[in-house]
Motif scaffolding. Structure first.
Motif, short mmCIF file in Angstrom:
data_model
loop_
_atom_site.label_atom_id
_atom_site.label_comp_id
_atom_site.label_asym_id
_atom_site.label_seq_id
_atom_site.Cartn_x
_atom_site.Cartn_y
_atom_site.Cartn_z
N ARG A 3 0.84 -1.21 0.00
CA ARG A 3 0.00 0.00 0.00
C ARG A 3 0.86 1.25 0.00
NH1 ARG A 3 -5.53 -0.79 1.49
NH2 ARG A 3 -5.62 1.41 2.04
N ARG A 4 1.95 1.25 0.77
CA ARG A 4 2.82 2.42 0.82
C ARG A 4 3.56 2.62 -0.50
NH1 ARG A 4 6.11 1.31 5.99
NH2 ARG A 4 4.99 -0.63 5.99
N ALA A 7 0.97 4.04 -2.96
CA ALA A 7 0.37 5.31 -2.56
C ALA A 7 0.88 6.49 -3.39
CB ALA A 7 0.63 5.56 -1.07
N SER A 75 -2.26 9.53 1.08
CA SER A 75 -2.39 9.16 2.49
C SER A 75 -3.45 8.10 2.71
CB SER A 75 -2.69 10.39 3.34
OG SER A 75 -1.56 11.23 3.36
N LYS A 76 -4.55 8.18 1.95
CA LYS A 76 -5.60 7.16 2.06
C LYS A 76 -5.09 5.80 1.61
CE LYS A 76 -9.60 8.32 3.68
NZ LYS A 76 -9.96 7.83 5.01
N ASN A 79 -2.42 4.43 4.11
CA ASN A 79 -3.12 3.97 5.31
C ASN A 79 -2.17 3.64 6.46
OD1 ASN A 79 -5.49 3.42 6.70
ND2 ASN A 79 -5.46 1.26 6.15
N ASN A 80 -1.14 4.47 6.64
CA ASN A 80 -0.18 4.21 7.72
C ASN A 80 -0.15 5.33 8.76
OD1 ASN A 80 1.12 6.19 6.24
ND2 ASN A 80 3.03 5.08 6.01
N GLY A 81 -1.06 6.29 8.65
CA GLY A 81 -1.14 7.36 9.63
C GLY A 81 -0.05 8.41 9.51
N SER A 125 -3.66 15.44 3.04
CA SER A 125 -3.19 14.32 3.85
C SER A 125 -3.83 14.35 5.23
CB SER A 125 -1.66 14.37 3.96
OG SER A 125 -1.20 13.31 4.76
N ALA A 128 -7.33 13.18 5.01
CA ALA A 128 -7.37 11.72 4.79
C ALA A 128 -7.10 10.96 6.08
CB ALA A 128 -6.35 11.33 3.73
N LEU A 129 -6.20 11.48 6.88
CA LEU A 129 -5.87 10.79 8.13
C LEU A 129 -6.98 10.93 9.17
CD1 LEU A 129 -2.08 11.68 8.44
CD2 LEU A 129 -3.12 9.59 7.53
N LYS A 132 -12.31 8.10 7.98
CA LYS A 132 -12.11 6.64 7.93
C LYS A 132 -12.58 6.06 6.64
CE LYS A 132 -11.92 5.76 12.74
NZ LYS A 132 -11.87 4.73 13.69
#
Length: 132
Positions: A3-4, A7, A75-76, A79-81, A125, A128-129, A132
Protein backbone atom coordinates in the motif's frame (compact mmCIF):
# COMPACT_ATOMS: atom_id res chain seq x y z
CA UNK A 1 4.13 -2.45 2.51
CA UNK A 2 2.49 -2.72 -0.92
CA UNK A 3 0.00 0.00 0.00
CA UNK A 4 2.82 2.42 0.82
CA UNK A 5 4.54 1.63 -2.48
CA UNK A 6 1.35 2.17 -4.48
CA UNK A 7 0.37 5.31 -2.56
CA UNK A 8 2.74 7.65 -4.40
CA UNK A 9 1.77 6.56 -7.94
CA UNK A 10 -1.91 6.72 -6.92
CA UNK A 11 -1.45 10.25 -5.57
CA UNK A 12 0.44 11.33 -8.69
CA UNK A 13 -2.21 9.89 -11.01
CA UNK A 14 -5.01 11.59 -9.04
CA UNK A 15 -3.11 14.90 -9.20
CA UNK A 16 -2.44 14.59 -12.92
CA UNK A 17 -6.12 13.92 -13.57
CA UNK A 18 -7.07 17.07 -11.61
CA UNK A 19 -4.54 19.20 -13.47
CA UNK A 20 -5.70 17.88 -16.83
CA UNK A 21 -9.39 18.49 -16.17
CA UNK A 22 -8.97 22.00 -14.74
CA UNK A 23 -6.48 23.08 -17.41
CA UNK A 24 -8.88 21.84 -20.10
CA UNK A 25 -11.57 24.05 -18.60
CA UNK A 26 -9.12 26.95 -18.64
CA UNK A 27 -8.20 26.23 -22.27
CA UNK A 28 -11.89 26.28 -23.19
CA UNK A 29 -12.21 29.76 -21.73
CA UNK A 30 -8.77 31.03 -22.86
CA UNK A 31 -7.71 28.91 -25.85
CA UNK A 32 -4.01 28.76 -26.60
CA UNK A 33 -2.82 29.14 -30.20
CA UNK A 34 -2.91 26.00 -32.32
CA UNK A 35 0.85 25.40 -32.15
CA UNK A 36 1.07 25.76 -28.38
CA UNK A 37 -0.54 22.38 -27.68
CA UNK A 38 1.61 20.35 -30.05
CA UNK A 39 4.88 20.66 -28.16
CA UNK A 40 6.01 23.82 -29.97
CA UNK A 41 7.86 25.49 -27.10
CA UNK A 42 8.29 28.78 -28.98
CA UNK A 43 4.52 29.08 -29.47
CA UNK A 44 3.94 28.10 -25.85
CA UNK A 45 6.40 30.73 -24.59
CA UNK A 46 4.69 33.37 -26.73
CA UNK A 47 1.29 32.35 -25.39
CA UNK A 48 2.39 32.41 -21.73
CA UNK A 49 4.12 35.77 -22.16
CA UNK A 50 0.89 37.37 -23.42
CA UNK A 51 -1.76 35.23 -21.71
CA UNK A 52 -4.44 36.98 -19.68
CA UNK A 53 -4.22 36.73 -15.88
CA UNK A 54 -7.07 34.22 -15.61
CA UNK A 55 -5.53 31.92 -18.21
CA UNK A 56 -2.49 31.54 -15.97
CA UNK A 57 -4.54 31.54 -12.78
CA UNK A 58 -6.40 28.44 -14.01
CA UNK A 59 -3.05 26.65 -13.87
CA UNK A 60 -2.58 27.75 -10.25
CA UNK A 61 -6.10 26.54 -9.43
CA UNK A 62 -5.28 23.23 -11.10
CA UNK A 63 -2.09 22.91 -9.04
CA UNK A 64 -3.93 23.71 -5.81
CA UNK A 65 -6.69 21.16 -6.40
CA UNK A 66 -4.14 18.59 -7.55
CA UNK A 67 -2.03 19.13 -4.43
CA UNK A 68 -4.99 18.60 -2.13
CA UNK A 69 -6.32 15.57 -4.01
CA UNK A 70 -2.85 14.07 -4.41
CA UNK A 71 -2.11 14.38 -0.69
CA UNK A 72 -5.51 12.96 0.22
CA UNK A 73 -5.21 10.03 -2.18
CA UNK A 74 -1.64 9.14 -1.25
CA UNK A 75 -2.39 9.16 2.49
CA UNK A 76 -5.60 7.16 2.06
CA UNK A 77 -3.87 4.51 -0.04
CA UNK A 78 -0.83 4.29 2.26
CA UNK A 79 -3.12 3.97 5.31
CA UNK A 80 -0.18 4.21 7.72
CA UNK A 81 -1.14 7.36 9.63
CA UNK A 82 1.77 9.38 8.23
CA UNK A 83 2.15 12.20 5.71
CA UNK A 84 5.16 10.58 4.00
CA UNK A 85 3.48 9.50 0.76
CA UNK A 86 1.73 12.86 0.41
CA UNK A 87 5.02 14.70 0.91
CA UNK A 88 6.71 12.60 -1.77
CA UNK A 89 3.90 13.45 -4.21
CA UNK A 90 4.20 17.14 -3.32
CA UNK A 91 7.97 17.14 -3.86
CA UNK A 92 7.64 15.42 -7.25
CA UNK A 93 4.96 17.87 -8.40
CA UNK A 94 6.96 20.81 -7.02
CA UNK A 95 10.03 19.78 -9.04
CA UNK A 96 7.94 19.49 -12.21
CA UNK A 97 6.34 22.88 -11.51
CA UNK A 98 9.69 24.60 -10.99
CA UNK A 99 11.02 23.07 -14.22
CA UNK A 100 7.97 24.30 -16.17
CA UNK A 101 8.14 27.79 -14.64
CA UNK A 102 11.84 28.03 -15.50
CA UNK A 103 11.10 26.89 -19.07
CA UNK A 104 8.33 29.43 -19.67
CA UNK A 105 8.24 33.21 -19.13
CA UNK A 106 6.00 33.11 -16.07
CA UNK A 107 5.48 36.22 -13.93
CA UNK A 108 6.71 36.45 -10.33
CA UNK A 109 3.22 36.04 -8.85
CA UNK A 110 2.97 32.72 -10.70
CA UNK A 111 6.24 31.58 -9.11
CA UNK A 112 5.01 32.51 -5.64
CA UNK A 113 1.66 30.77 -5.96
CA UNK A 114 3.04 27.93 -8.10
CA UNK A 115 5.46 26.94 -5.37
CA UNK A 116 3.29 27.61 -2.33
CA UNK A 117 0.17 25.72 -3.45
CA UNK A 118 1.99 22.39 -3.25
CA UNK A 119 1.90 22.76 0.52
CA UNK A 120 -1.77 21.82 0.20
CA UNK A 121 -0.68 18.17 0.06
CA UNK A 122 -0.53 18.45 3.86
CA UNK A 123 -4.14 19.65 4.03
CA UNK A 124 -5.28 16.76 1.85
CA UNK A 125 -3.19 14.32 3.85
CA UNK A 126 -4.50 15.66 7.15
CA UNK A 127 -8.10 15.26 5.98
CA UNK A 128 -7.37 11.72 4.79
CA UNK A 129 -5.87 10.79 8.13
CA UNK A 130 -8.91 12.18 10.00
CA UNK A 131 -11.53 10.35 7.92
CA UNK A 132 -12.11 6.64 7.93
Amino acid sequence: MLRRILAVPAGLIAGIICITIIEKIGHQMYPPPAGAGTGDMVAMKEYVAHAPFMALFFVIIAYAVAAFVSGFTASKVANNGKHTSAVVCGIIFLCITIYMMASLPTPIWFWIFGISVWGLVFAGSKLALKTK
